[in-house]
Design an enzyme around this catalytic site. Structure first.
Site, PDB file in Angstrom:
ATOM      1  N   GLU A 134     -18.692   2.344 -56.290  1.00  0.00           N
ATOM      2  CA  GLU A 134     -18.683   3.795 -56.480  1.00  0.00           C
ATOM      3  C   GLU A 134     -19.517   4.187 -57.694  1.00  0.00           C
ATOM      4  OE1 GLU A 134     -14.403   4.843 -54.395  1.00  0.00           O
ATOM      5  OE2 GLU A 134     -14.566   5.054 -56.569  1.00  0.00           O
ATOM      6  N   GLU A 189     -19.930  -2.205 -46.325  1.00  0.00           N
ATOM      7  CA  GLU A 189     -20.691  -2.604 -45.142  1.00  0.00           C
ATOM      8  C   GLU A 189     -22.190  -2.597 -45.428  1.00  0.00           C
ATOM      9  OE1 GLU A 189     -18.278  -0.331 -45.406  1.00  0.00           O
ATOM     10  OE2 GLU A 189     -17.212  -0.043 -43.504  1.00  0.00           O
ATOM     11  N   CYS A 218     -18.050   4.025 -41.956  1.00  0.00           N
ATOM     12  CA  CYS A 218     -18.358   5.458 -42.018  1.00  0.00           C
ATOM     13  C   CYS A 218     -19.653   5.739 -41.260  1.00  0.00           C
ATOM     14  CB  CYS A 218     -18.460   5.916 -43.472  1.00  0.00           C
ATOM     15  SG  CYS A 218     -20.012   5.464 -44.286  1.00  0.00           S
ATOM     16  N   CYS A 229     -22.905   4.126 -42.679  1.00  0.00           N
ATOM     17  CA  CYS A 229     -22.954   2.679 -42.413  1.00  0.00           C
ATOM     18  C   CYS A 229     -23.239   2.414 -40.934  1.00  0.00           C
ATOM     19  CB  CYS A 229     -21.653   2.008 -42.842  1.00  0.00           C
ATOM     20  SG  CYS A 229     -21.481   1.916 -44.639  1.00  0.00           S
TER      21      CYS A 229
HETATM   22 ZN    ZN Z   1     -19.895   3.383 -45.190  1.00  0.00          ZN
END
Ligand code: ZN
Length: 119
Positions: free
Chosen positions: A34, A45, A76, A79
């Site tokens: 992050e 990923e 997500c 990804c």
């Molecule tokens: Zn992701």
């Protein structure tokens, strides 16, 4: 799960690990990283994908995701798009606690944008 222990998630506390296996049999891991500028955050990923590509491996055969969510989480949208670039029908397994889910990337991202649209 081992890759997840290296996650840097001071803002969400949502730690994720991922491992991608390539055709050669090699396994590349990643964790989420992050950033205070949230949009700069990297998912586990994509970190695993980047590690594989950086090592010269582009033929993906499987992806595994591990998190501490209530239920197994699929990748997500960003990804999904990045993974589809190399392997549109990538098998994906997701684990959390004792539960797991299985997906195929082509069902998670139907009609993906790809190089054909650039012609
Ligand atoms: Zn992701």
């Amino acid at each position: 799960m081992d890759a997840r222990t290296n996650a840097y998630a001071p803002y969400s506390g949502f730690t994720v690990g991922a491992a991608v296996q390539t055709k050669s049999g090699a396994v590349f891991t990643g964790c989420n990283v992050e950033n205070a500028s949230y949009g700069a955050t990297i998912c586990a990923e994509r970190a695993a994908l980047a590690a594989a590509v950086a090592a010269g491996e582009r033929e993906l055969v499987a992806l595994v995701v591990a998190s501490g969510a209530k239920s197994p989480t699929p990748p997500c949208g960003i990804c999904r798009q990045c993974l589809a670039e190399l392997t549109p029908s990538l098998p994906i397994r997701s684990y959390t606690g004792g539960a797991r889910a299985e997906y195929d990337l082509s069902s998670l991202l139907p009609d993906a944008f790809g190089r054909d649209q650039l012609d």
